[in-house]
Design a protein around this motif. Structure first.
Motif, short mmCIF file in Angstrom:
data_model
loop_
_atom_site.label_atom_id
_atom_site.label_comp_id
_atom_site.label_asym_id
_atom_site.label_seq_id
_atom_site.Cartn_x
_atom_site.Cartn_y
_atom_site.Cartn_z
N ILE A 138 0.86 -1.19 0.00
CA ILE A 138 0.00 0.00 0.00
C ILE A 138 0.90 1.23 0.00
CG2 ILE A 138 -2.03 -1.04 1.08
CD1 ILE A 138 -1.11 0.10 3.75
N ASP A 139 0.38 2.31 -0.54
CA ASP A 139 1.13 3.55 -0.66
C ASP A 139 0.92 4.39 0.60
OD1 ASP A 139 2.67 5.57 -1.63
OD2 ASP A 139 1.17 6.32 -3.03
N ASP A 140 1.52 3.95 1.71
CA ASP A 140 1.36 4.66 2.97
C ASP A 140 2.70 5.21 3.50
OD1 ASP A 140 2.66 2.38 3.81
OD2 ASP A 140 1.20 1.86 5.36
N ARG A 168 5.27 3.41 4.16
CA ARG A 168 5.97 2.37 4.91
C ARG A 168 5.82 0.98 4.31
NH1 ARG A 168 7.93 2.78 9.67
NH2 ARG A 168 7.19 0.73 10.34
N SER A 172 2.62 1.15 -5.66
CA SER A 172 3.03 0.51 -4.42
C SER A 172 3.53 -0.91 -4.63
CB SER A 172 1.89 0.52 -3.40
OG SER A 172 0.78 -0.20 -3.88
#
Length: 183
Positions: free
Chosen positions: A31-33, A35, A138
């Motif tokens: 996921i594009d968070d 982290r 991601s």
């Protein structure tokens, strides 16, 4: 030829247990968070979309080592990788495109890390293009290849060779002045 999982396993073995868990999550459910993006750890292309048109990958960069404490070193790496790519299953060399990835990383080592052959990843940032801004990067980087264009909302003039911090965005159109110079 090595499997696609081989580079990830090689990186994984160098990390401490907590970062191994983070890496595993990044590849299992990217996921594009900031982290948990697989592309934050490694440069990956979807083999069903693009392949390398030419090898080797061109790279230019610097490594800097700083002694943070008498028992801790920090290594900073700032590298630009240039890939010649093409659409998957296309074997026409005149349809190859250049795709540039700038990766900045910072690693920390203490005496225990050196003894245990481990490294702590402190920071990683990636700037890549040309890539559509709407693309979810991601899991895989999503390069635009010859003949594709970006929407008008894409940042223009991205220069991965410019010194200093990279922006968070992974998208944009490369600046005409971002051509590498001879070493």
């Amino acid at each position: 030829m090595c499997s696609p999982e081989a580079p990830m396993q090689t990186v994984r073995l160098l990390l401490n247990t907590a970062q191994q868990i983070q890496l595993d999550k990044s590849f299992e459910h990217p996921i594009d968070d900031g982290r948990h993006a697989a592309t934050g750890w490694l440069t990956r292309f979807n083999p069903a979309e693009v392949t390398l048109a030419d090898a080797p990958v061109r790279v230019r960069g610097t490594l800097t080592v700083v002694e943070r404490t008498p028992s801790t070193l920090e290594v900073s790496a700032d590298h630009v990788f240039v890939y010649a790519i093409q659409r998957a299953h296309e074997r026409a060399p005149d349809h190859a495109s250049l795709y540039t990835v700038r990766r900045e990383t910072r690693f920390r080592f203490d005496r225990g890390d050196l003894r245990d052959h481990r490294v702590e990843l402190v920071h990683s940032s990636v700037l890549a293009g040309p890539q559509a801004c709407a693309a979810n990067a991601s899991k895989y980087l999503r390069p635009l290849v010859a003949g594709e264009s970006v929407r008008n909302d894409s940042p223009m003039g991205t220069d991965p060779y410019a010194p200093g911090r990279t922006p968070v965005s992974l998208c944009g159109v490369l600046s005409p002045s971002s051509q590498p110079t001879s070493p």
